[in-house]
Design a protein around this motif. Structure first.
Motif, mmCIF file in Angstrom:
data_model
loop_
_atom_site.group_PDB
_atom_site.id
_atom_site.type_symbol
_atom_site.label_atom_id
_atom_site.label_comp_id
_atom_site.label_asym_id
_atom_site.label_seq_id
_atom_site.Cartn_x
_atom_site.Cartn_y
_atom_site.Cartn_z
ATOM 1 N N ALA A 111 70.115 57.196 39.502
ATOM 2 C CA ALA A 111 69.998 57.856 38.193
ATOM 3 C C ALA A 111 68.836 58.829 38.192
ATOM 4 O O ALA A 111 67.794 58.573 38.774
ATOM 5 C CB ALA A 111 69.807 56.815 37.096
ATOM 6 N N PHE A 112 69.028 59.941 37.497
ATOM 7 C CA PHE A 112 67.996 60.951 37.333
ATOM 8 C C PHE A 112 66.805 60.324 36.614
ATOM 9 O O PHE A 112 66.959 59.726 35.560
ATOM 10 C CB PHE A 112 68.561 62.122 36.524
ATOM 11 C CG PHE A 112 67.571 63.228 36.305
ATOM 12 C CD1 PHE A 112 67.297 64.123 37.319
ATOM 13 C CD2 PHE A 112 66.917 63.374 35.102
ATOM 14 C CE1 PHE A 112 66.407 65.165 37.128
ATOM 15 C CE2 PHE A 112 66.020 64.402 34.897
ATOM 16 C CZ PHE A 112 65.754 65.301 35.925
ATOM 17 N N GLU A 113 65.653 60.442 37.193
ATOM 18 C CA GLU A 113 64.424 59.896 36.631
ATOM 19 C C GLU A 113 64.531 58.410 36.307
ATOM 20 O O GLU A 113 63.827 57.891 35.440
ATOM 21 C CB GLU A 113 63.988 60.694 35.397
ATOM 22 C CG GLU A 113 63.615 62.119 35.728
ATOM 23 C CD GLU A 113 63.109 62.898 34.531
ATOM 24 O OE1 GLU A 113 63.121 62.368 33.405
ATOM 25 O OE2 GLU A 113 62.690 64.054 34.729
ATOM 26 N N GLY A 114 65.448 57.692 36.988
ATOM 27 C CA GLY A 114 65.526 56.243 36.835
ATOM 28 C C GLY A 114 66.041 55.746 35.509
ATOM 29 O O GLY A 114 65.773 54.610 35.134
ATOM 30 N N THR A 115 66.817 56.556 34.776
ATOM 31 C CA THR A 115 67.295 56.144 33.460
ATOM 32 C C THR A 115 68.802 56.347 33.353
ATOM 33 O O THR A 115 69.324 57.389 33.725
ATOM 34 C CB THR A 115 66.603 56.972 32.346
ATOM 35 O OG1 THR A 115 65.196 56.792 32.460
ATOM 36 C CG2 THR A 115 67.056 56.527 30.976
ATOM 37 N N LEU A 116 69.493 55.335 32.843
ATOM 38 C CA LEU A 116 70.917 55.435 32.518
ATOM 39 C C LEU A 116 71.064 55.371 31.002
ATOM 40 O O LEU A 116 70.462 54.527 30.342
ATOM 41 C CB LEU A 116 71.711 54.283 33.124
ATOM 42 C CG LEU A 116 71.901 54.265 34.628
ATOM 43 C CD1 LEU A 116 72.610 52.974 35.040
ATOM 44 C CD2 LEU A 116 72.687 55.469 35.095
ATOM 45 N N SER A 117 71.866 56.257 30.447
ATOM 46 C CA SER A 117 72.205 56.168 29.028
ATOM 47 C C SER A 117 73.264 55.103 28.854
ATOM 48 O O SER A 117 74.140 54.932 29.709
ATOM 49 C CB SER A 117 72.745 57.509 28.527
ATOM 50 O OG SER A 117 71.745 58.493 28.584
ATOM 51 N N VAL A 118 73.197 54.384 27.745
ATOM 52 C CA VAL A 118 74.170 53.343 27.425
ATOM 53 C C VAL A 118 74.773 53.691 26.072
ATOM 54 O O VAL A 118 74.049 53.924 25.101
ATOM 55 C CB VAL A 118 73.516 51.946 27.355
ATOM 56 C CG1 VAL A 118 74.554 50.890 27.008
ATOM 57 C CG2 VAL A 118 72.812 51.618 28.665
ATOM 58 N N TYR A 119 76.094 53.739 26.025
ATOM 59 C CA TYR A 119 76.828 54.007 24.792
ATOM 60 C C TYR A 119 77.742 52.809 24.537
ATOM 61 O O TYR A 119 78.450 52.364 25.438
ATOM 62 C CB TYR A 119 77.698 55.260 24.915
ATOM 63 C CG TYR A 119 76.923 56.484 25.339
ATOM 64 C CD1 TYR A 119 76.328 57.313 24.395
ATOM 65 C CD2 TYR A 119 76.785 56.808 26.683
ATOM 66 C CE1 TYR A 119 75.610 58.431 24.780
ATOM 67 C CE2 TYR A 119 76.068 57.927 27.080
ATOM 68 C CZ TYR A 119 75.483 58.734 26.125
ATOM 69 O OH TYR A 119 74.767 59.837 26.511
ATOM 70 N N VAL A 120 77.741 52.286 23.329
ATOM 71 C CA VAL A 120 78.633 51.198 22.953
ATOM 72 C C VAL A 120 79.382 51.650 21.714
ATOM 73 O O VAL A 120 78.780 52.050 20.714
ATOM 74 C CB VAL A 120 77.860 49.890 22.673
ATOM 75 C CG1 VAL A 120 78.827 48.769 22.304
ATOM 76 C CG2 VAL A 120 77.011 49.484 23.880
#
Length: 162
Positions: free
Chosen positions: A28-37
């Motif tokens: 992941a870019f810059e170590g972050t994943l977006s989470v959508y629920v």
């Protein structure tokens, strides 16, 4: 080649509570994943961190806010590497939201279908009444109809007393 996202927890059609544990691997870019629920009507967004220095594992928890107005028990959980690029990779899986299957949901227990069982009989045995709706909803990925259960099938029985 785009980095991939592999969700190892939850698995498709797992029953989740208000706190959803997520784990897997990703670049992941810059170590972050977006989470959508989402369940199609309402949605919330947050993020999880991915390990740094070549470590590509992630684990975290996502808590569904109390004010979320979900009305359907089938949610879609999307993890996306879109923090640096809106066209980054993403993975979506369906999960079942226990609090909308059974009020007060605290977990589930397995039950193996026996000869002579019906969902009504199982509900009477497990809940003390004939409302099999929570059992059918919790097993919607394996039951096409409440009238079509098979001996030996393992059903998830949602509980509010675990």
């Amino acid at each position: 080649m785009h980095p991939t996202i592999d969700i190892q927890q939850p698995q498709p059609y797992d029953i989740v509570g208000q706190t959803i544990l997520v784990a897997g691997s990703a670049g992941a870019f810059e170590g972050t994943l977006s989470v959508y629920v989402t369940e199609g009507h309402d949605e919330f967004r947050t993020h999880v961190q991915v390990g740094s220095m070549g470590i590509r594992q992630f684990q975290g928890q996502v808590t569904v806010p109390d004010e979320t107005a979900f009305t359907l028990p089938r949610l879609y959980l999307t993890l996306a590497d879109d923090t640096g690029n809106e066209d980054g990779p993403s993975v979506t899986i369906p999960v079942l939201y226990g609090p909308l299957i059974l009020p007060g949901y605290r977990g589930w227990q397995p039950y193996t279908v026996q000869s002579g069982d019906t969902l009504t009989r199982i509900a009477r045995m497990m809940y003390g009444h004939e409302d099999y709706g929570p059992i059918f909803a919790a097993n919607q990925d394996i039951l096409a109809s409440p009238d079509l259960i098979k001996v030996g099938q393992v059903l998830r029985i949602p509980r509010d007393d675990i």
